[in-house]
Design an enzyme around this catalytic site. Structure first.
Site, short mmCIF file in Angstrom:
data_model
loop_
_atom_site.label_atom_id
_atom_site.label_comp_id
_atom_site.label_asym_id
_atom_site.label_seq_id
_atom_site.Cartn_x
_atom_site.Cartn_y
_atom_site.Cartn_z
CG HIS A 118 -0.64 2.27 2.27
ND1 HIS A 118 -0.32 1.36 1.28
CD2 HIS A 118 0.54 2.82 2.66
CE1 HIS A 118 1.00 1.37 1.09
NE2 HIS A 118 1.54 2.24 1.91
CG HIS A 167 4.40 -1.08 4.14
ND1 HIS A 167 5.54 -0.40 4.47
CD2 HIS A 167 3.63 -0.21 3.44
CE1 HIS A 167 5.47 0.85 3.99
NE2 HIS A 167 4.31 0.99 3.37
CE1 TYR A 191 -18.28 -13.49 2.57
CE2 TYR A 191 -17.87 -15.79 1.99
CZ TYR A 191 -18.71 -14.81 2.51
OH TYR A 191 -19.97 -15.13 2.94
#
Ligand SMILES: [Zn+2]
Length: 237
Positions: free
Chosen positions: A93, A95, A120
């Site tokens: 995860h 930002h 891709y």
């Protein structure tokens, strides 16, 4: 792979992601599911650039902390992905700027955040779903992820950042990078009327590489009314 090796891998990839500016400050987190059903997770308020293999949070299969620092508060998010997506062994995860930017654009299809721009992107990240904005730590985000039924290996949290699952940590990292680069391409080309991959080109990739992309209209069965938060049911584009 041994737990020692996995701990080192989490720190190496974390540092690589941080140093390339893919997640700033102490944002972002990584988890890896272990053979015994437990997990290794990055600690809360830890920068991915400065992780210590010995201090990673070691959880048992029930999510109890066995050793290491207190885990990220985004545990419910990771748990919801593992719960609904069987083959997932690792989650990244971030930002990452371009993905977060794309999550705020008005034209975004919540069932396919980005168009099929490159092979891709499709091969690594698949198709990306958009989950609406939730305050960080709000357990409702886990319900929104469950509502996707595990059909997406990559999910973008609106105004927040991507959550990408892989069958290995390397796979999840590469997919997160591919998603971020594709978001960047999308922003570079926005308004320039670019040529995306055609449905025939996407079908060819799907067949040759055995991709399992979510069907655009799959998932309608089993909706039981307004409580359902499946994004397919709330898209009217
Ligand atoms: Zn976050």
């Amino acid at each position: 792979m041994t737990e020692t090796k996995l701990r080192e891998e989490i720190c190496l990839f974390g540092r690589s992601l941080f140093e390339r500016g893919l997640t700033p400050g102490s944002s972002g987190n990584i988890s890896v599911r272990l053979e015994d059903g437990g997990w290794l997770v990055t600690p809360t308020n830890a920068s991915l650039g400065f992780l210590d293999p010995a201090r990673l949070s070691r959880l048992d299969a029930q999510g109890h902390l066995l050793a290491g620092d207190r885990p990220t508060k985004e545990i419910p998010l990771h748990a919801a992905v593992y719960e609904t997506r069987g083959p997932a062994r690792a989650i990244v995860h971030l930002h990452s700027t371009h993905s977060v930017a794309v999550s705020m654009l008005p034209e975004i299809d919540p069932r396919a955040v980005l168009p099929p721009m490159t092979p891709y992107y499709l091969m690594r990240a698949g198709q990306t779903a958009l989950v609406p904005y939730y305050r960080p730590g709000d357990p409702a985000v886990a319900d929104a992820i469950r509502g996707l039924g595990g059909r997406y290996s990559s999910v973008l949290l609106a105004n927040h950042g991507p959550v990408v699952a892989g069958e290995s940590l390397e796979g999840a990292v590469f997919a997160a990078e591919e998603l971020e680069e594709t978001a960047k391409l999308y922003l570079l080309l926005r308004g320039l009327n670019p040529r995306y991959l055609s449905p025939a080109q996407v079908a060819d990739l799907t067949a040759v590489f055995g991709l399992t992309l979510p069907e655009p209209d799959a998932g309608h069965a089993g909706c039981d009314g307004p409580a359902c938060n499946h994004p397919d049911h709330h898209h009217h584009g």
